[in-house]
Design an enzyme around this catalytic site. Structure first.
Site, PDB file in Angstrom:
ATOM      1  CB  ILE A 196      48.411  48.585  18.262  1.00 44.29           C
ATOM      2  CG1 ILE A 196      49.490  47.504  18.210  1.00 44.29           C
ATOM      3  CG2 ILE A 196      47.366  48.235  19.330  1.00 44.29           C
ATOM      4  CD1 ILE A 196      50.286  47.358  19.488  1.00 44.29           C
ATOM      5  N   PRO A 197      45.540  49.638  16.293  1.00 46.35           N
ATOM      6  CG  PRO A 197      43.685  48.685  15.237  1.00 46.35           C
ATOM      7  CD  PRO A 197      45.021  48.337  15.823  1.00 46.35           C
ATOM      8  CB  CYS A 198      44.753  53.263  20.058  1.00 49.13           C
ATOM      9  SG  CYS A 198      46.058  54.294  19.368  1.00 49.13           S
ATOM     10  CG  HIS A 199      43.168  54.843  14.395  1.00 48.14           C
ATOM     11  ND1 HIS A 199      44.332  54.111  14.393  1.00 48.14           N
ATOM     12  CD2 HIS A 199      42.460  54.404  13.314  1.00 48.14           C
ATOM     13  CE1 HIS A 199      44.344  53.280  13.366  1.00 48.14           C
ATOM     14  NE2 HIS A 199      43.207  53.439  12.686  1.00 48.14           N
TER      15      HIS A 199
END
Length: 280
Positions: free
Chosen positions: A244-247
């Protein structure tokens, strides 16, 4: 395959040291100098870079530069359509076809994981050691320990579902984790969060690798344009880093914003993804 995982983790540790040197330098560090400071020959250092990301050390330094997030914002900004106003879309497949996710019901979340068994293991990843957690439905947690340490990462993750049973399971999650970090085959996610959080995480899953979006864009995408601060909190509470690409969420100004597992990890993941996209 275990050797390959260890090698990926080692590559990250080298890159973490190189990042510190690059930040302290006023310009690009020549290959010979950078390799010497890593304790390697130039040829070996060049091969390591190519194996890890597919571009030269000189080119990769441009991705690691502090201004790279601004460049991504200008060149690879992803506009998210308002597609979540009717509520969660339910179990679904994502644009890149390698993740399949299932959300925990609101009732299950309210019970704080009661009756849920979560297995965990420490696994080497391209970005250093990762604490990986999973239920029988899929991966529910990935935390990077390079900056925080193992104990802090474990305390952080277990506090999210305090009534769950946590069981160390060496090797049990290896296949899922390997597929996840290689982005090969299908990776199953079990998203454990409040309904608002899951909406935010679902929006993040629409941002392609090598691209970024903003917190305000996510707020608009879930039909809550004024809830930017709440969106930022939900992004920070994402339990499944990288997948889950919070970056990929940054500030409108092009600043990186925060990252729960340390900004050096966020910068490295963004650089790694952008360089790989360009190398394809």
């Amino acid at each position: 395959m275990r050797h390959e995982q260890l090698e990926q983790g080692y590559h990250y540790q080298v890159m973490r040291r190189a990042l510190d040197l690059i930040d302290a330098a006023e310009g690009t560090i020549p290959l010979d100098d950078l390799a010497a400071q890593m304790g390697m020959s130039p040829a070996h250092f060049q091969r390591l870079f190519s194996a890890w990301v597919g571009v030269s050390p000189k080119r990769y330094q441009q991705y690691l530069a502090l201004g790279h997030a601004k460049a991504l914002l200008a060149e690879r900004f992803t506009t998210l359509e308002t597609a979540h106003n009717a509520g969660l879309t339910g179990t679904g497949r994502l644009h890149d076809l390698f993740i399949r996710w299932e959300a925990m019901s609101p009732g299950d979340f309210a019970r704080a994981g009661e009756g849920l068994t979560i297995r965990w293991d420490h696994i080497d990843s391209p970005f250093g050691e990762a604490l990986v957690m999973g239920t029988d439905r899929g991966i529910c947690g990935i935390a990077f320990t390079a900056e925080t340490g193992q104990a802090a990462a474990m305390a952080d993750m277990t506090a999210r579902w305090p009534r769950a049973s946590f069981v160390e399971a060496p090797g049990a999650l290896s296949d899922w984790a390997r597929a996840a970090f290689a982005q090969a085959g299908e990776t199953r996610l079990h998203m454990l969060g409040a309904p608002f959080q899951i909406k935010v995480w679902e929006a993040l899953l629409q941002v392609p690798s090598g691209h970024v979006t903003t917190y305000s864009e996510i707020a608009g995408a879930i039909g809550r344009p004024r809830a930017v601060r709440a969106v930022g909190t939900a992004v920070g509470r994402n339990p499944v880093s990288f997948l889950i690409p919070c970056h990929r969420a940054i500030r409108k100004s092009g600043g990186l914003g925060g990252y729960h597992w340390g900004l050096p990890v966020k910068r490295t993941i963004l650089a790694w993804e952008a360089a790989r996209e360009d190398a394809m």
